[in-house]
Design an enzyme around this catalytic site. Structure first.
Site, PDB file in Angstrom:
ATOM      1  NE  ARG A  84      12.450  14.948   1.826  1.00 54.71           N
ATOM      2  CZ  ARG A  84      12.625  13.624   1.734  1.00 54.71           C
ATOM      3  NH1 ARG A  84      12.529  13.009   0.589  1.00 54.71           N
ATOM      4  NH2 ARG A  84      12.898  12.935   2.817  1.00 54.71           N
ATOM      5  CB  THR A 142      -0.925   0.045   1.245  1.00 57.77           C
ATOM      6  OG1 THR A 142      -0.097  -0.011   2.409  1.00 57.77           O
ATOM      7  CG2 THR A 142      -1.895  -1.123   1.251  1.00 57.77           C
ATOM      8  CD  GLN A 198      17.530  12.926  -1.725  1.00 53.63           C
ATOM      9  OE1 GLN A 198      18.693  12.968  -1.359  1.00 53.63           O
ATOM     10  NE2 GLN A 198      16.685  12.014  -1.282  1.00 53.63           N
ATOM     11  CB  CYS A 223      15.848   6.725  -4.462  1.00 56.66           C
ATOM     12  SG  CYS A 223      15.600   7.546  -2.878  1.00 56.66           S
ATOM     13  CB  SER A 230       7.241  10.657  -3.740  1.00 56.39           C
ATOM     14  OG  SER A 230       8.344  10.760  -4.617  1.00 56.39           O
ATOM     15  N   GLY A 231       9.896  10.255  -1.687  1.00 61.25           N
ATOM     16  CA  GLY A 231      10.821   9.322  -1.029  1.00 61.25           C
ATOM     17  C   GLY A 231      10.455   9.112   0.420  1.00 61.25           C
ATOM     18  CG  HIS A 283      15.510  11.870  -5.567  1.00 67.75           C
ATOM     19  ND1 HIS A 283      14.379  12.408  -5.015  1.00 67.75           N
ATOM     20  CD2 HIS A 283      15.790  10.763  -4.833  1.00 67.75           C
ATOM     21  CE1 HIS A 283      13.986  11.663  -3.994  1.00 67.75           C
ATOM     22  NE2 HIS A 283      14.816  10.654  -3.872  1.00 67.75           N
TER      23      HIS A 283
HETATM   24  O1  L14 Z   1      16.886   4.595   2.401  1.00 66.34           O
HETATM   25  O2  L14 Z   1      13.040  10.207   3.092  1.00 66.34           O
HETATM   26  O3  L14 Z   1      15.621   3.744   0.896  1.00 66.34           O
HETATM   27  O4  L14 Z   1      13.307  10.354   0.963  1.00 66.34           O
HETATM   28  C1  L14 Z   1      15.090   6.635   0.706  1.00 66.34           C
HETATM   29  C2  L14 Z   1      14.186   7.829   0.735  1.00 66.34           C
HETATM   30  C3  L14 Z   1      14.881   6.397   3.183  1.00 66.34           C
HETATM   31  C4  L14 Z   1      13.991   7.633   3.202  1.00 66.34           C
HETATM   32  C5  L14 Z   1      15.855   4.615   1.724  1.00 66.34           C
HETATM   33  C6  L14 Z   1      13.487   9.783   2.029  1.00 66.34           C
HETATM   34  C7  L14 Z   1      14.837   5.708   1.848  1.00 66.34           C
HETATM   35  C8  L14 Z   1      14.335   8.538   2.042  1.00 66.34           C
END
Ligand code: L14
Length: 348
Positions: A245, A15, A159, A132, A162-163, A252
């Site tokens: 961010r 999800t 960045q 990522c 959505s990460g 990114h």
């Molecule tokens: O380590 O907050 O795979 O954008 C990568 C994205 C950890 C959080 C990882 C974020 C994530 C990160």
């Protein structure tokens, strides 16, 4: 397992922001699935999701969920991976893990297929999908390193939210609207959910992704530093990173400074090498204002590179701009590629 129909595949964290992209990618690439099992934390269990037009109910992930599973794709956070990945392996599954739980474990290959696919064959049941920001950078650096050698890497990232997951996406959206309406919205998620302090992301830039380490770098920065050395098999490569961010949803961007070993490297030679590199697309034509942006890269599985320039002072120094969809090549697509490689090479 029926060889003809395919494999039993479990998606853990189905999800989530990455889980949803994994499902889309499996469907788009027509991954050979005999049985699909969608799993999540207790909180999201019961959700209905569609795959290939059929409705699946997401179940809470438990050790027994992996009985009979051949391939398990994990993206439900580090603690779920730590609790359940070995349980899945015990039951015969090969795990592709999208969290930072096992990336630096020396018994776990850390793989970007275009860069170090053959590392997969040494797996002991778990293969880690890199961070990522690391994935897109090493995809661009590997062909440069192979042709010209690599002496140093300095990267600053730009960045997408959505990460940090679906809640961070919502936070940016709600905050932006509130800001334009002249209202105030208390930040609750970013920079890191669970931390004491939160700062607005809308119309802002936050120099913190993931938690701070004792050395003053954030965990995201240390992931880029350590993972880059591991994937490129170059423990001594100097790498430094600053991760920031910005208020956009997906993909990114990175400003990458490199120093190469070869005196003969030139902008044109680097462009040529990147044109021929798998998974990399050169978009570099300043005269016509051609360069990649987060919006132009979103929804695509490649890594896009532009703005290649020679440093003005350091003869072997070059600057690049590297952009990719953090949820696709940075996560879902890279994981599915690893799963495809396991099958194609008989490494399951
Ligand atoms: O380590 O907050 O795979 O954008 C990568 C994205 C950890 C959080 C990882 C974020 C994530 C990160």
């Amino acid at each position: 397992m029926s060889e003809l129909k395919g494999y039993q595949v479990a998606v853990v964290g189905a999800t989530g922001a990455v889980g949803q992209k994994i499902l889309e990618t499996l469907e788009k690439k027509q991954f050979p699935i005999a049985k699909l099992i969608l799993l999540s934390s207790k909180r999201s269990a019961g959700t209905n999701l569609k795959y290939n037009g059929e409705v699946y109910t997401v179940e809470e992930a438990k050790p027994e969920s992996f009985e009979g599973v051949n391939i398990a794709l994990f993206s439900a956070g580090g603690s779920v991976s730590k609790a359940l990945a070995h349980e899945a392996v015990k039951r015969g599954a090969v795990v592709v893990d999208n969290t930072s739980a096992f990336r630096m474990d020396e018994n776990v290959p850390l793989v970007v297929p275009e860069v170090n696919e053959s590392d997969i064959k040494n797996h002991n049941g778990i293969i880690a999908n890199p961070n990522c920001s690391t994935i897109q950078m090493v995809a661009a650096l590997k062909p440069i390193k192979a042709s010209f050698g690599l002496k140093r890497v300095l990267v600053s990232t730009y960045q997408a939210v959505s990460g940090a997951g679906n809640q961070a996406v919502e936070e940016l959206s709600d905050q932006s609207q509130a800001f334009l309406n002249g209202e105030d919205l208390e930040p609750e998620i970013l920079p890191v959910s669970g931390e004491k302090k939160h700062y607005p992301i809308a119309f802002n830039a936050l120099p913190q992704i993931d938690v701070f380490q004792e050395n003053g770098y954030t965990f995201e920065e240390m992931k880029m530093i350590n993972e880059t050395k591991k994937i490129l098999h170059d423990d001594k490569l100097p790498v430094a990173a600053t991760c920031v961010r910005l208020p956009f949803f997906t993909s990114h961007a990175e400003s990458v400074y490199i120093e190469v070993e070869d005196d003969h490297a030139s902008v044109e030679a680097i462009q040529k090498v990147l044109t021929e590199a798998p998974g990399v697309v050169l978009e570099d034509d300043p005269e016509n204002q051609v360069y990649p942006t987060p919006l132009s890269a979103t929804g695509k599985s490649d890594v896009f590179v532009g703005r290649i320039r020679k440093d003005l002072d350091q003869p072997k120094g070059f600057h690049l701009w590297v952009v990719s969809d953090n949820l696709l090549k940075g996560a879902a697509w890279n994981s599915v590629q690893i799963a495809e490689s396991l099958i194609k090479n008989n490494w399951l």
